[in-house]
Design a protein around this motif. Structure first.
Motif, mmCIF file in Angstrom:
data_model
loop_
_atom_site.group_PDB
_atom_site.id
_atom_site.type_symbol
_atom_site.label_atom_id
_atom_site.label_comp_id
_atom_site.label_asym_id
_atom_site.label_seq_id
_atom_site.Cartn_x
_atom_site.Cartn_y
_atom_site.Cartn_z
ATOM 1 N N GLY A 133 -8.449 2.748 0.780
ATOM 2 C CA GLY A 133 -8.387 3.398 2.087
ATOM 3 C C GLY A 133 -7.267 2.912 2.978
ATOM 4 N N LEU A 134 -6.407 2.020 2.447
ATOM 5 C CA LEU A 134 -5.374 1.413 3.287
ATOM 6 C C LEU A 134 -4.344 2.432 3.760
ATOM 7 C CD1 LEU A 134 -4.096 -1.113 4.528
ATOM 8 C CD2 LEU A 134 -2.971 -1.558 2.327
ATOM 9 N N LEU A 135 -3.926 3.312 2.865
ATOM 10 C CA LEU A 135 -2.895 4.287 3.221
ATOM 11 C C LEU A 135 -3.349 5.166 4.389
ATOM 12 C CD1 LEU A 135 -0.171 5.628 2.661
ATOM 13 C CD2 LEU A 135 -1.324 7.111 1.010
ATOM 14 N N THR A 136 -4.555 5.710 4.289
ATOM 15 C CA THR A 136 -5.073 6.573 5.358
ATOM 16 C C THR A 136 -5.219 5.803 6.655
ATOM 17 O OG1 THR A 136 -6.277 7.893 3.737
ATOM 18 C CG2 THR A 136 -7.006 8.051 6.032
ATOM 19 N N GLN A 137 -5.710 4.578 6.558
ATOM 20 C CA GLN A 137 -5.913 3.751 7.746
ATOM 21 C C GLN A 137 -4.597 3.495 8.474
ATOM 22 O OE1 GLN A 137 -7.270 -0.299 6.946
ATOM 23 N NE2 GLN A 137 -8.823 -0.098 8.527
ATOM 24 N N LEU A 138 -3.561 3.155 7.713
ATOM 25 C CA LEU A 138 -2.247 2.886 8.310
ATOM 26 C C LEU A 138 -1.616 4.160 8.864
ATOM 27 C CD1 LEU A 138 -0.865 0.395 5.662
ATOM 28 C CD2 LEU A 138 -0.992 -0.065 8.111
ATOM 29 N N HIS A 139 -1.743 5.245 8.105
ATOM 30 C CA HIS A 139 -1.185 6.533 8.527
ATOM 31 C C HIS A 139 -1.769 6.930 9.882
ATOM 32 C CE1 HIS A 139 0.339 10.640 8.075
ATOM 33 N NE2 HIS A 139 1.048 10.214 7.054
#
Length: 681
Positions: free
Chosen positions: A514-520
């Protein structure tokens, strides 16, 4: 009603210079709030602040409160008396509350009531508490006590002046008994100064070599420094924060020109300026080319009989600091810049993320990728990234932390590194604050974005997200920096691609679920406040956010287009129509429009209009001309309005109903090429 001027001055030991203006204004605001609460009318309020005093002069303050009538309501009359007319417990309780007999209560209305005349208090009786409360509420992060006293304040208090007209207000506040005697300048007039009435205050202190008005001192300092700078053929560096701080340090400002040896000018001027400006509160001088002159201006707090002694003293104070800067600069030159990276292999960036050297390697690889994407020199970006943190291990930055990046720039030039690489070592930290300067080179922009993305991915990847009040790694600022660079320098880059590349570089050091979505989401959330500050309606931001653009530059171009669209006369009707379409379709997928099922004239007209619009919009979409797209789609208002006026969308015939849904989906999809304009409604 009579009125008199009121003056309060609290004398103290030297107050914190950086907080003086804030304390003075808060003191005045507190007194004004207290006077308002007490219903005491007054005219202008003047604030005074100097190193050893806070003062407020309230002009034409009412001598006493106005008399007023206070009316209290009790229980309903029906509940206050029984059938025999005797008072109930409710009536008796209300009478006791009012302090009167039941017979004295007014029963003419629906409820029992009692009105009493309250005589206004004398202002002199109210002022001590108003002043005390204002002092108690001052924004003092750390209070102190002194001697055996229990009272606390930002600094030990020394005297208190409180005058209403020509009379002393009898009180004691913070262990000081009010009187009419202030204190003059600590050296020029170190004795009591009698204040006969508030209007005498400013001139009485001026005669005692104290300029009580902060703004007057500030203006005097600024004007005199500018005059002295001109005589030296230079321009003084006078940031507002430094000017305020110097103003807060002196009661009787006397600017003087000092000098230092020219050989110190071989040192990067930023280090010299830090030594003189930040540490000693001097005003540095620049020539017409922006180069530092071997001169500076100090602001003394007295008029010396021999100013040369004051000048000499300041020159002696600054010489060891400049000598240190020169020594560190020469020491650092004894080895190439890249060699400092060896030291960084033992310096931890973050315990779970490795060393500062590890970060530099990641930044180098990511910067090369970014440079390649934007058509810049990937080799230069990689080299700049590898050297980006090297100066952190230098003697210069160890002594002057503010020199990080700047020192790297100078050392890279000395090492004959290409110009864009040298600049990138300083530009990697840009923008250094809100609205601050951006990198001037493509290499600098690549390294700056890479460095910030690396920090965001790493810190988020170990779960150290910023909270409402804490952001130790300045992640919000990093995100805003990435956005500003990509948008304002017109760099078309996929944020997802950058984040994925950075995540891959970290490997198993971080958790990726879920890191990509969280950062985005975190990064694009920062745009909301940016646009609100620029006067863009939040609906415009939400309309663009709904279609999830991946490029910050593309996001900004869409926002600009939607903001323009809102100004068109067709915008409101089309936004409402899109909202209606969204409600009709929900999350259901619509198929292709079957032209043979178009029965009504209005739906045929809309279909033709959509076909033409699609043809017109396609080249505009390829060119990212979002303003052109929405301007063209605005022409659809008439056929859309006619469709909703003349056509029953949810007809009983399922085939026709499905076909009309497909037609509306086509309309909606055209607008979604830019944004979800239903969010504008």
């Amino acid at each position: 009603m009579s009125a008199q001027d009121f003056l309060v001055e609290l004398g103290t030991e030297e107050l914190p210079p950086k907080a003086l203006k804030t304390l003075a204004q808060a003191f005045a605001d507190g007194i004004k709030a207290g006077l308002k609460q007490a219903d005491l009318a007054h005219a202008e309020v003047q604030v005074y602040a100097a190193p050893r005093r806070l003062a407020v002069w309230v002009k034409q303050l009412s001598a006493r409160q106005a008399d007023r009538t206070q009316r209290m309501e009790g229980p309903p009359v029906q509940a206050a008396f029984d059938a025999e007319g005797q008072p109930t417990k409710a009536a008796q309780g209300f009478a006791r509350k009012c302090g009167v007999a039941v017979d004295e209560l007014d029963r003419s209305g629906a409820k029992l009531s009692y009105s009493q005349q309250i005589k206004g208090q004398a202002t002199t009786d109210l002022l001590p508490e108003i002043v005390s409360q204002s002092l108690d509420k001052l924004p003092i992060p750390k209070r102190m006590r002194w001697g055996a006293r229990r009272e606390d304040f930002v600094r030990p208090t020394q005297w208190l002046v409180m005058l209403f007209g020509s009379d002393v207000v009898d009180c004691t506040i913070l262990s000081q008994t009010a009187g009419r005697h202030s204190q003059g300048h600590r050296f020029h007039h170190n004795q009591a100064v009698e204040i006969k009435q508030p209007s005498d205050y400013v001139e009485a202190l001026r005669n005692a070599k104290v300029i009580a008005d902060f703004n007057e001192r500030r203006t005097l300092i600024k004007q005199r420094v500018e005059q002295l700078s001109a005589t030296e053929n230079g321009t003084a560096i006078m940031p507002d924060s430094l000017l305020d701080e110097v103003t807060a340090l002196v009661e009787w400002p006397v600017p003087l020109v000092c000098s230092f040896e020219e050989h110190f000018l071989q040192v990067p001027q930023e280090a010299l300026i830090i030594s003189m400006q930040d540490n000693q509160k001097y005003f540095c001088l620049l020539d017409e080319q922006g180069k530092l002159l071997p001169r500076f201006i100090t602001v003394a707090n007295l008029e010396s009989r021999d100013p040369s002694q004051v000048v000499s003293g300041n020159e002696k104070v600054i010489r060891p600091r400049l000598t240190d800067a020169e020594f560190f600069y020469l020491q650092d030159q004894k080895q190439p810049l890249e060699s400092f990276n060896e030291r960084l292999k033992n310096v931890v960036f973050q315990a779970q993320l490795g060393t500062v050297y590890d970060k530099a390697v990641r930044v180098s690889k990511l910067a090369a990728l970014i440079a390649e994407k934007i058509g810049s020199n990937a080799e230069h970006a990689a080299r700049a990234g590898l050297l980006s943190k090297s100066d952190l291990a230098s003697e210069m930055v160890t002594e002057f932390p503010e020199m990080q990046g700047v020192a790297g720039f100078y050392y890279a030039r000395l090492n004959q590194e290409p110009g864009d690489i040298a600049l990138a070592l300083n530009e990697q930290y840009m923008p250094r604050g809100a609205g601050a300067e951006l990198p001037s080179t493509q290499t600098g922009a690549a390294v700056a974005v890479a460095d910030k993305i690396d920090t965001l991915v790493g810190i988020f990847g170990i779960g150290m997200l910023p909270t409402g009040s804490k952001d130790p790694y300045a992640l919000r600022r990093a995100a805003l920096g990435v956005l500003r660079i990509l948008i304002e320098k017109q760099l078309e880059l996929s944020l997802t691609e950058l984040l994925n590349a950075s995540i891959e570089l970290y490997g198993d050091k971080i958790k990726t679920d879920g890191l990509l979505t969280q950062l985005h989401d975190f990064i694009f959330d920062r745009l909301r406040a940016r646009y609100e500050d620029a006067g863009v309606d939040v609906g415009v931001y939400l309309a663009v956010r709904a279609v999830h653009p991946d490029s910050p530059l593309d996001f900004d171009q869409r926002v600009e287009a939607v903001q323009h669209f809102r100004s068109l006369t067709e915008a409101e009707a089309l936004a409402a129509a899109n909202k209606r379409v969204s409600n009709i379709l929900g999350d259901a997928e619509a198929g292709q429009v079957q032209q043979q099922l178009l029965a009504e004239a209005a739906e045929k007209t809309l279909f033709a209009a959509l076909q033409q619009a699609q043809q017109d919009v396609t080249p505009l979409a390829a060119a990212h001309d979002y303003t052109g797209i929405l301007t063209r789609l605005a022409h659809l208002q008439a056929p859309v309005d006619a469709f909703f006026d003349d056509v029953m969308v949810n007809t009983d015939d399922s085939a026709i109903r499905t076909n009309r849904h497909a037609l509306l989906a086509q309309l909606r999809q055209l607008f979604l090429t830019v944004a979800d304009i239903s969010q504008l409604n």
